[in-house]
Design a protein around this motif. Sequence first.
Motif, PDB file in Angstrom:
ATOM      1  N   TYR A   1      68.914  -5.885 -10.552  1.00 13.69           N
ATOM      2  CA  TYR A   1      69.085  -6.811  -9.435  1.00 13.69           C
ATOM      3  C   TYR A   1      68.970  -6.046  -8.116  1.00 13.69           C
ATOM      4  N   PHE A   2      68.278  -6.659  -7.161  1.00 11.79           N
ATOM      5  CA  PHE A   2      68.166  -6.097  -5.814  1.00 11.79           C
ATOM      6  C   PHE A   2      68.728  -7.095  -4.810  1.00 11.79           C
ATOM      7  N   VAL A   3      69.348  -6.573  -3.762  1.00 15.89           N
ATOM      8  CA  VAL A   3      69.660  -7.372  -2.584  1.00 15.89           C
ATOM      9  C   VAL A   3      68.881  -6.756  -1.429  1.00 15.89           C
ATOM     10  N   ALA A   4      67.966  -7.539  -0.865  1.00 17.55           N
ATOM     11  CA  ALA A   4      67.138  -7.088   0.255  1.00 17.55           C
ATOM     12  C   ALA A   4      67.870  -7.445   1.545  1.00 17.55           C
ATOM     13  N   PHE A   5      68.528  -6.461   2.130  1.00 15.48           N
ATOM     14  CA  PHE A   5      69.369  -6.672   3.309  1.00 15.48           C
ATOM     15  C   PHE A   5      68.543  -6.425   4.574  1.00 15.48           C
ATOM     16  N   ASP A   6      68.342  -7.472   5.351  1.00 13.84           N
ATOM     17  CA  ASP A   6      67.582  -7.370   6.597  1.00 13.84           C
ATOM     18  C   ASP A   6      66.159  -6.867   6.350  1.00 13.84           C
ATOM     19  N   THR A   7      65.584  -7.277   5.236  1.00 15.38           N
ATOM     20  CA  THR A   7      64.195  -6.945   4.920  1.00 15.38           C
ATOM     21  C   THR A   7      63.649  -8.022   3.996  1.00 15.38           C
ATOM     22  N   SER A   8      62.341  -8.052   3.812  1.00 16.60           N
ATOM     23  CA  SER A   8      61.730  -9.117   3.018  1.00 16.60           C
ATOM     24  C   SER A   8      61.918  -8.901   1.516  1.00 16.60           C
ATOM     25  N   PRO A   9      62.400  -9.912   0.803  1.00 20.11           N
ATOM     26  CA  PRO A   9      62.517  -9.804  -0.660  1.00 20.11           C
ATOM     27  C   PRO A   9      61.159  -9.634  -1.337  1.00 20.11           C
ATOM     28  N   GLU A  10      60.083 -10.027  -0.649  1.00 21.32           N
ATOM     29  CA  GLU A  10      58.748  -9.919  -1.241  1.00 21.32           C
ATOM     30  C   GLU A  10      58.366  -8.477  -1.543  1.00 21.32           C
ATOM     31  N   LYS A  11      59.008  -7.536  -0.881  1.00 21.46           N
ATOM     32  CA  LYS A  11      58.730  -6.127  -1.158  1.00 21.46           C
ATOM     33  C   LYS A  11      59.097  -5.750  -2.588  1.00 21.46           C
ATOM     34  N   PHE A  12      59.947  -6.547  -3.186  1.00 21.03           N
ATOM     35  CA  PHE A  12      60.443  -6.238  -4.525  1.00 21.03           C
ATOM     36  C   PHE A  12      60.031  -7.314  -5.534  1.00 21.03           C
ATOM     37  N   ALA A  13      58.853  -7.886  -5.289  1.00 22.84           N
ATOM     38  CA  ALA A  13      58.342  -8.943  -6.171  1.00 22.84           C
ATOM     39  C   ALA A  13      58.105  -8.438  -7.590  1.00 22.84           C
ATOM     40  N   PHE A  14      57.982  -7.116  -7.762  1.00 21.29           N
ATOM     41  CA  PHE A  14      57.766  -6.541  -9.094  1.00 21.29           C
ATOM     42  C   PHE A  14      58.904  -6.873 -10.056  1.00 21.29           C
ATOM     43  N   LEU A  15      60.068  -7.234  -9.520  1.00 25.20           N
ATOM     44  CA  LEU A  15      61.207  -7.533 -10.386  1.00 25.20           C
ATOM     45  C   LEU A  15      60.949  -8.743 -11.279  1.00 25.20           C
ATOM     46  N   LYS A  16      60.074  -9.634 -10.838  1.00 24.70           N
ATOM     47  CA  LYS A  16      59.741 -10.800 -11.666  1.00 24.70           C
ATOM     48  C   LYS A  16      59.091 -10.372 -12.974  1.00 24.70           C
ATOM     49  N   ASP A  17      58.392  -9.240 -12.940  1.00 30.38           N
ATOM     50  CA  ASP A  17      57.685  -8.766 -14.134  1.00 30.38           C
ATOM     51  C   ASP A  17      58.606  -8.081 -15.132  1.00 30.38           C
ATOM     52  N   VAL A  18      59.832  -7.775 -14.722  1.00 29.85           N
ATOM     53  CA  VAL A  18      60.732  -7.022 -15.602  1.00 29.85           C
ATOM     54  C   VAL A  18      62.028  -7.785 -15.870  1.00 29.85           C
ATOM     55  N   GLY A  19      61.993  -9.088 -15.655  1.00 33.65           N
ATOM     56  CA  GLY A  19      63.168  -9.905 -15.930  1.00 33.65           C
ATOM     57  C   GLY A  19      64.300  -9.709 -14.950  1.00 33.65           C
ATOM     58  N   GLY A  20      64.004  -9.096 -13.793  1.00 30.69           N
ATOM     59  CA  GLY A  20      65.036  -8.870 -12.786  1.00 30.69           C
ATOM     60  C   GLY A  20      65.026  -9.947 -11.723  1.00 30.69           C
ATOM     61  N   ASN A  21      65.748  -9.688 -10.638  1.00 28.95           N
ATOM     62  CA  ASN A  21      65.829 -10.678  -9.570  1.00 28.95           C
ATOM     63  C   ASN A  21      66.146  -9.981  -8.257  1.00 28.95           C
ATOM     64  N   VAL A  22      65.676 -10.572  -7.160  1.00 28.18           N
ATOM     65  CA  VAL A  22      65.985 -10.072  -5.828  1.00 28.18           C
ATOM     66  C   VAL A  22      66.454 -11.239  -4.979  1.00 28.18           C
ATOM     67  N   ILE A  23      67.480 -11.002  -4.170  1.00 29.32           N
ATOM     68  CA  ILE A  23      68.005 -12.015  -3.257  1.00 29.32           C
ATOM     69  C   ILE A  23      67.961 -11.439  -1.848  1.00 29.32           C
ATOM     70  N   GLY A  24      67.444 -12.208  -0.919  1.00 34.06           N
ATOM     71  CA  GLY A  24      67.398 -11.776   0.466  1.00 34.06           C
ATOM     72  C   GLY A  24      68.709 -12.066   1.180  1.00 34.06           C
ATOM     73  N   ALA A  25      69.050 -11.192   2.127  1.00 33.53           N
ATOM     74  CA  ALA A  25      70.264 -11.373   2.927  1.00 33.53           C
ATOM     75  C   ALA A  25      69.953 -10.943   4.354  1.00 33.53           C
ATOM     76  N   GLY A  26      69.974 -11.902   5.279  1.00 35.14           N
ATOM     77  CA  GLY A  26      69.607 -11.606   6.654  1.00 35.14           C
ATOM     78  C   GLY A  26      70.745 -11.107   7.515  1.00 35.14           C
TER      79      GLY A  26
END
Length: 259
Positions: free
Chosen positions: A202-227
């Motif tokens: 799991y990733f939390v993208a803090f003050d950055t775009s969650p799209e940078k971590f789109a690779f997580l979709k390929d490995v069953g993971g997840n990313v949540i953005g936080a502004g």
Amino acid sequence: MQMDREYFRTVRAGLGAAALLILAACQTPSDRTADSRRIRDSDSAAPYQAEVEEGLGAAVAILVDTSGSMNDDAPGDSRPKFVVAREALEAMLEATDAFVAKRPEFPIKIGIYTFSSGVSTVLPVQRYSHELVRSAMARLPHPGGGTAIGEAMRTARPELYRAGVFRKYLLVVTDGDNTAGRDPGEVARDIFRKSEGAVQIYFVAFDTSPEKFAFLKDVGGNVIGAGNGRELRAALNEIYQGKILAEAVDVGEREPRGR
């Protein structure tokens, strides 16, 4: 006759050794390199193996970005992002106290790591202790340097396989791009393949775009953005309480679902 037999045995042994030396001498550097590469590839393709017997429980390796940009003010706040992130993580981990009180038979193990240009182990993965976790959070280093996300994942992953529990998680809090060491997407795919999906990322993208971590979709993971800080707390609680601790409800299980 006895001496003749011993003589011939000695000659045969000598010829065998000479043949091996000749074969080695005839092998080109590229051949030797190819052999070494095949050995490395064979080793690297092997699934991870637990270093101790595993049982009920969850191990969470928390990877905290302490790169230079984390010293910038958080959006809508006068405090640096690393201070806001530290407080949000402390609040997230407070939920462990109530969980452990209700389900003492389900061990929660926590490890805390920081990364900038390199990786530091602040708290090796071990059974949750309110005092130890609080002390570790207070020792997080001041931000500075680059962002070695992939290397942090590589450092923490083996600790999960020494924790002695079935459920394994990597939780990454970062505000930027990987700038040092291995690419996190490459590392995530490697972990997914060798763990056979047993390590959840799991990733939390803090003050950055969650799209940078789109690779997580390929490995069953997840990313949540936080502004901002409020969204960061909400994202961490969604992952920790809504996913990691929630999966511990079925305390009668012996292995993670889907395995």
